[in-house]
Design a protein around this motif. Structure first.
Motif, PDB file in Angstrom:
ATOM      1  N   THR A  50       8.757   6.897   0.456  1.00  0.00           N
ATOM      2  CA  THR A  50       8.711   5.478   0.808  1.00  0.00           C
ATOM      3  C   THR A  50       9.504   4.598  -0.162  1.00  0.00           C
ATOM      4  O   THR A  50      10.180   3.659   0.292  1.00  0.00           O
ATOM      5  CB  THR A  50       7.257   4.992   0.911  1.00  0.00           C
ATOM      6  N   PRO A  51       9.458   4.835  -1.489  1.00  0.00           N
ATOM      7  CA  PRO A  51      10.256   3.974  -2.380  1.00  0.00           C
ATOM      8  C   PRO A  51      11.744   3.974  -2.047  1.00  0.00           C
ATOM      9  O   PRO A  51      12.391   2.920  -2.064  1.00  0.00           O
ATOM     10  CB  PRO A  51       9.992   4.574  -3.768  1.00  0.00           C
ATOM     11  N   LEU A  59       7.003  -6.584   1.631  1.00  0.00           N
ATOM     12  CA  LEU A  59       7.138  -5.980   0.308  1.00  0.00           C
ATOM     13  C   LEU A  59       5.778  -5.565  -0.247  1.00  0.00           C
ATOM     14  O   LEU A  59       5.631  -4.475  -0.814  1.00  0.00           O
ATOM     15  CB  LEU A  59       7.809  -6.972  -0.644  1.00  0.00           C
ATOM     16  N   PHE A  60       4.777  -6.420  -0.062  1.00  0.00           N
ATOM     17  CA  PHE A  60       3.432  -6.090  -0.537  1.00  0.00           C
ATOM     18  C   PHE A  60       2.879  -4.883   0.209  1.00  0.00           C
ATOM     19  O   PHE A  60       2.280  -3.985  -0.390  1.00  0.00           O
ATOM     20  CB  PHE A  60       2.501  -7.290  -0.357  1.00  0.00           C
ATOM     21  N   VAL A 115       2.718   2.836  -1.078  1.00  0.00           N
ATOM     22  CA  VAL A 115       3.198   3.752  -2.119  1.00  0.00           C
ATOM     23  C   VAL A 115       2.129   3.978  -3.181  1.00  0.00           C
ATOM     24  O   VAL A 115       1.863   5.118  -3.583  1.00  0.00           O
ATOM     25  CB  VAL A 115       4.486   3.203  -2.767  1.00  0.00           C
ATOM     26  N   LEU A 116       1.491   2.898  -3.634  1.00  0.00           N
ATOM     27  CA  LEU A 116       0.489   3.015  -4.699  1.00  0.00           C
ATOM     28  C   LEU A 116      -0.724   3.826  -4.251  1.00  0.00           C
ATOM     29  O   LEU A 116      -1.224   4.678  -5.001  1.00  0.00           O
ATOM     30  CB  LEU A 116       0.052   1.619  -5.145  1.00  0.00           C
ATOM     31  N   SER A 139       4.618  -1.675  -0.961  1.00  0.00           N
ATOM     32  CA  SER A 139       4.161  -1.335  -2.320  1.00  0.00           C
ATOM     33  C   SER A 139       2.749  -0.778  -2.305  1.00  0.00           C
ATOM     34  O   SER A 139       2.439   0.190  -3.012  1.00  0.00           O
ATOM     35  CB  SER A 139       4.227  -2.573  -3.214  1.00  0.00           C
ATOM     36  N   LEU A 140       1.880  -1.370  -1.494  1.00  0.00           N
ATOM     37  CA  LEU A 140       0.498  -0.904  -1.413  1.00  0.00           C
ATOM     38  C   LEU A 140       0.430   0.511  -0.852  1.00  0.00           C
ATOM     39  O   LEU A 140      -0.335   1.359  -1.358  1.00  0.00           O
ATOM     40  CB  LEU A 140      -0.318  -1.855  -0.539  1.00  0.00           C
ATOM     41  N   ALA A 172      12.386   1.903   1.067  1.00  0.00           N
ATOM     42  CA  ALA A 172      12.041   0.480   1.006  1.00  0.00           C
ATOM     43  C   ALA A 172      13.238  -0.442   1.227  1.00  0.00           C
ATOM     44  O   ALA A 172      13.115  -1.442   1.957  1.00  0.00           O
ATOM     45  CB  ALA A 172      11.360   0.171  -0.321  1.00  0.00           C
TER      46      ALA A 172
END
Length: 280
Positions: free
Chosen positions: A92-93, A25-26, A32-33, A29-30, A96
């Motif tokens: 990517t979101p 999950l991390f 995507v950010l 998220s990384l 996920a």
């Protein structure tokens, strides 16, 4: 004296599963950010996406500015990276849930010790499929600029008639059987993984790439709308990304693609009609 059994301690396997879930999950998220930040920063262009968004004009009427860039190998690579990073940030979101589901399935199976590693192989395959789209989009952008249908500095279609036709085409694809078939695969990741699962890192990469291809089949026409609104227009980027996520994550809303398709066709016809009327 009766002794009460002490609750079993959490085993190493359970702790590993929790840790790997956090890692996956991390990591997602990384990714995507970082991709979102790089997109907003302009991905190496002369202006940031924020500046280009502020300067965006009406559909088919981009602001005239500067000289068209020279298409050499370095610029082509930059445009490809622009498209790919943008696709990573946008897609990517919505992918996920499939990545996390794949990770959970791996954690429950014989390859549990490599669940996180294989999950990122799955994601890598998915993103490679969108790299292929980015390559095609780069070629299309070059072609449109070469024949004068796209404005180089603002990276958007400069013909209202052609922009309207793109909107109509995207709307028609929303109503097609191929769109529906690809969307069903995207909306049912558990069934998709069960049908196409293969062991090992290559199996993870393969199923991720296949999932990406179905996703590409579902969304390519929507991504083509970036040529209409401006490839670096943050309103269009965010709007399309949110809509794609809603399509995938709301399988009960079967009316959504149909409604969107009809709306795109209506707007496209209005843009074309407005372009024709402006001639007279």
């Amino acid at each position: 004296m009766t002794s009460h059994p002490t609750p079993p301690r959490t085993g190493a396997v359970e702790r590993l599963m929790r840790r790997e879930r956090v890692i996956v999950l991390f990591g997602v998220s990384l990714i995507v950010l970082v991709a979102a930040w790089y997109t907003i920063a302009g991905i190496g262009m002369n202006m940031t996406a924020t500046e280009m968004t502020r300067m965006a004009g009406p559909i088919g009427e981009p602001m005239q500015m500067g000289v068209a860039p020279l298409w050499d190998l370095q610029y082509a690579i930059l445009i490809f990276l622009m498209w790919w990073v943008m696709m990573i940030a946008m897609m990517t979101p919505s992918a996920a849930p499939a990545v996390l589901l794949y990770s959970a399935i791996k954690r429950a199976g014989p390859e549990r010790d490599k669940a996180a590693q294989f999950s990122f192989c799955f994601l890598a395959g998915y993103l490679i499929a969108w790299a292929l789209f980015s390559l095609a989009a780069t070629g299309l952008q070059w072609g449109l600029e070469s024949i004068g249908l796209s404005d180089g500095p603002m990276m958007t279609i400069r013909s209202k008639t052609f922009a309207g036709c793109v909107l109509i085409t995207a709307g028609a694809y929303q109503l097609s059987d191929l769109k529906s078939a690809c969307l069903r695969h995207c909306q049912s990741p558990a069934r998709f993984i069960a049908d196409h699962h293969k062991p090992g890192a290559y199996g993870a990469f393969r199923i991720g790439a296949l999932h990406g291809l179905y996703c590409l089949g579902c969304c390519w026409a929507l991504m083509a709308l970036l040529f209409v609104g401006g490839i670096m227009n943050l309103y269009w980027i965010a709007g399309i990304a949110i809509y794609v996520a809603l399509e995938k994550l709301l399988p009960g809303a079967r009316w959504l693609p149909t409604l969107t398709g009809l709306a795109l066709i209506a707007v496209g016809l209005w843009v074309v009609l407005d372009a024709v009327m402006s001639i007279f």
